[in-house]
Design an enzyme around this catalytic site. Structure first.
Site, PDB file in Angstrom:
ATOM      1  N   PHE A   1      48.496 109.968  28.723  1.00 25.10           N
ATOM      2  CA  PHE A   1      48.491 111.348  28.238  1.00 25.10           C
ATOM      3  C   PHE A   1      49.676 111.624  27.298  1.00 25.10           C
ATOM      4  CE2 PHE A   1      49.454 115.887  28.760  1.00 25.10           C
ATOM      5  CZ  PHE A   1      48.207 116.463  28.598  1.00 25.10           C
TER       6      PHE A   1
ATOM      7  N   ASN B   1      52.689 118.447  35.872  1.00 28.34           N
ATOM      8  CA  ASN B   1      51.710 118.934  34.904  1.00 28.34           C
ATOM      9  C   ASN B   1      50.431 118.198  35.293  1.00 28.34           C
ATOM     10  OD1 ASN B   1      50.160 119.641  32.715  1.00 28.34           O
ATOM     11  ND2 ASN B   1      51.168 118.220  31.300  1.00 28.34           N
ATOM     12  N   PRO B   2      49.719 118.718  36.274  1.00 29.00           N
ATOM     13  CA  PRO B   2      48.587 117.966  36.834  1.00 29.00           C
ATOM     14  C   PRO B   2      47.364 118.053  35.923  1.00 29.00           C
ATOM     15  CG  PRO B   2      48.695 120.127  37.831  1.00 29.00           C
ATOM     16  CD  PRO B   2      49.835 120.067  36.857  1.00 29.00           C
TER      17      PRO B   2
HETATM   18  C1  LIG Z   1      48.229 116.057  32.332  1.00 27.26           C
HETATM   19  S1  LIG Z   1      48.835 114.462  32.610  1.00 27.26           S
HETATM   20  C2  LIG Z   1      50.581 114.795  32.597  1.00 27.26           C
HETATM   21  C3  LIG Z   1      51.431 113.614  32.210  1.00 27.26           C
HETATM   22  C4  LIG Z   1      52.909 113.951  31.996  1.00 27.26           C
HETATM   23  N1  LIG Z   1      53.513 114.514  33.159  1.00 27.26           N
HETATM   24  C5  LIG Z   1      53.049 114.928  30.845  1.00 27.26           C
HETATM   25  O1  LIG Z   1      53.227 116.114  31.065  1.00 27.26           O
HETATM   26  O2  LIG Z   1      52.965 114.486  29.699  1.00 27.26           O
HETATM   27  C6  LIG Z   1      48.470 114.229  34.319  1.00 27.26           C
HETATM   28  C7  LIG Z   1      48.852 112.856  34.874  1.00 27.26           C
HETATM   29  O3  LIG Z   1      48.545 112.859  36.269  1.00 27.26           O
HETATM   30  C8  LIG Z   1      48.004 111.598  36.621  1.00 27.26           C
HETATM   31  N2  LIG Z   1      47.212 111.827  37.837  1.00 27.26           N
HETATM   32  C9  LIG Z   1      46.003 112.413  37.940  1.00 27.26           C
HETATM   33  N3  LIG Z   1      45.625 112.502  39.234  1.00 27.26           N
HETATM   34  C10 LIG Z   1      46.639 111.957  39.962  1.00 27.26           C
HETATM   35  C11 LIG Z   1      46.865 111.765  41.363  1.00 27.26           C
HETATM   36  N4  LIG Z   1      45.982 112.155  42.271  1.00 27.26           N
HETATM   37  N5  LIG Z   1      48.006 111.154  41.752  1.00 27.26           N
HETATM   38  C12 LIG Z   1      48.907 110.749  40.835  1.00 27.26           C
HETATM   39  N6  LIG Z   1      48.760 110.924  39.502  1.00 27.26           N
HETATM   40  C13 LIG Z   1      47.642 111.524  39.072  1.00 27.26           C
HETATM   41  C14 LIG Z   1      47.233 111.165  35.407  1.00 27.26           C
HETATM   42  O4  LIG Z   1      47.064 109.764  35.378  1.00 27.26           O
HETATM   43  C15 LIG Z   1      48.122 111.687  34.272  1.00 27.26           C
HETATM   44  O5  LIG Z   1      49.036 110.715  33.850  1.00 27.26           O
END
Ligand SMILES: C[S@@+](CC[C@H](N)C(=O)[O-])C[C@H]1O[C@@H](n2cnc3c(N)ncnc32)[C@H](O)[C@@H]1O
Length: 386
Positions: free
Chosen positions: A186, A288-289
């Site tokens: 991302f 930032n989910p």
């Molecule tokens: C919207 S991106 C945010 C990435 C980074 N924090 C940013 O703001 O640029 C959400 C991230 O959460 C990870 N992700 C999604 N579901 C997850 C889970 N259940 N546990 C851990 N990571 C998760 C995804 O792989 C992704 O990298």
């Protein structure tokens, strides 16, 4: 300003870099003002005659009034320039002026419906020439060598395939950090810089923090943008950063090492859920989910759908899947007085409030909802009641 631009174009004494009609002209001007980057009016011999300072001080206005076709007996019009250059531009072995390459690709992108056509062409040209942005290219008026031209053409082809510019360049800035970007991890968005800013202000206000440890958990670290910013700003901080994908974990680790922040960062590949346990407690959980609603997934741009990880975006039917999990075990993972910081969809703050009202046992209180630069409620602070 708009009518001046129109007149300049109509008079055909200027070729306005990268902008072939009034609509894009006006768009271009707005875009560049915002980014603090400017187009330069250029004479048609390829000399740029106004610089950024002149432009700001209104020199363009007086230049427009005083320079007429008669001052430039040899002036070629933008139409002529276009047809002359099409041939040169098609031949990869020919040198071509930087500005003409940018204009050519801007038009190609526009025709193909690629978003931000001018900024895309400029970023790519600047990158190939070793600059961060178009406004820094020096000297602006020079030829691309055949090798540079091949590189520009190759990268622009990627943009034609709607690859995001951040992946094409392989790097992007987040606050004060320069981060490596690799698909499908991302790409950090400007809104997330705001999330970090709010959290930073919150932690700054707590003056005792300077002597105390600051233990942070980031859920879904992606490229590491949030964790690495916090580590850089707070020398006493230690971060645990988790992500479900291997690519994100590797990229966060790589960025941490490049920035010399790896010794205070623990990166784990794991699927965060309600049974997550770290054997320790944190002062802050930040995330930032993925928060996009199922129904909204279809509206995403081609750049996002085609290149970024689906699991970074989709947050379930109501976008709250991972948010609920974080809230559910927040009180178990937080130290007394700890807080959760979330970037969310504008519909989520009210939903989070309702969820907390229905789950008083979580002992969490929604104490702050902050707006993004579009005045939409996007950032939430939940504090653990002591
Ligand atoms: C919207 S991106 C945010 C990435 C980074 N924090 C940013 O703001 O640029 C959400 C991230 O959460 C990870 N992700 C999604 N579901 C997850 C889970 N259940 N546990 C851990 N990571 C998760 C995804 O792989 C992704 O990298």
């Amino acid at each position: 300003m708009r009518h001046l631009l129109q007149r300049a174009l109509q008079s055909r004494t200027f070729y306005w870099n990268g902008l072939s009609n009034l609509r894009t002209c006006a768009q271009g001007f707005r875009l560049y003002s915002k980014l603090d980057q400017f187009c330069y009016p250029v004479s048609l011999k390829g000399q740029h005659c106004l610089n950024k300072r002149d432009f700001r001080s209104g020199y363009f206005q007086s230049a427009n009034c005083s320079l007429s076709r008669s001052c430039y007996t040899n002036v070629t019009t933008s139409q002529d320039l276009k047809s002359e250059n099409e041939e040169v531009l098609k031949d990869a072995s020919e040198d071509c002026p930087v500005l003409e390459a940018i204009s050519y690709w801007t038009r190609e992108f526009e025709t193909a419906g690629v978003p931000e056509p001018d900024a895309s062409a400029e970023y790519i040209a600047a990158h190939v020439l070793g600059y961060k942005s178009f406004s820094l290219i020096s000297p602006l008026v020079r030829n691309l060598t055949a090798e540079e031209k091949t590189k520009v053409w190759k990268l622009c082809e990627k943009r034609m395939n709607r690859m995001p510019i951040q992946y094409i360049l392989g790097e992007w800035d987040f606050r004060d950090l320069n981060l490596v970007m690799r698909p499908p991890v991302f790409i950090p968005r400007p809104e997330t810089e705001e999330l970090v800013e709010h959290l930073w202000l919150y932690l700054q206000e707590d003056l005792t923090r300077e002597e105390e440890d600051l233990d942070v958990l980031e859920v879904g670290c992606g490229s590491g943008a949030i964790s690495l910013s916090l580590l850089q700003e707070f020398p006493q901080a230690c971060c645990t950063a988790v992500d479900v994908t291997k690519e994100a974990v590797e990229l966060t680790q790589h960025n941490a090492e490049r920035l010399g922040l790896g010794d205070r960062l623990d990166v784990k590949q794991m699927q965060f859920n309600t049974s997550a346990d770290f054997g320790t407690k944190f002062d802050v959980i930040v995330s930032n989910p993925p928060y996009i609603w199922t129904e909204d997934m279809e509206t995403l741009e081609q750049e996002i759908v085609g290149y970024e990880n689906h699991c970074a975006l989709h947050g379930g039917t109501d976008g709250m899947g991972l948010i609920r999990d974080i809230i559910h075990i927040g009180h178990r993972l937080l130290k007394p007085g700890g807080s959760i910081w979330l970037e969310v969809d504008p519909r989520h703050p009210d939903m989070i409030q309702t969820y907390l009202n229905n789950h008083l046992q979580y002992q969490l209180q929604l104490t702050g909802v902050y707006q993004d630069f579009n005045n939409r409620p996007r950032f939430c602070c939940l504090e653990l009641r002591e």
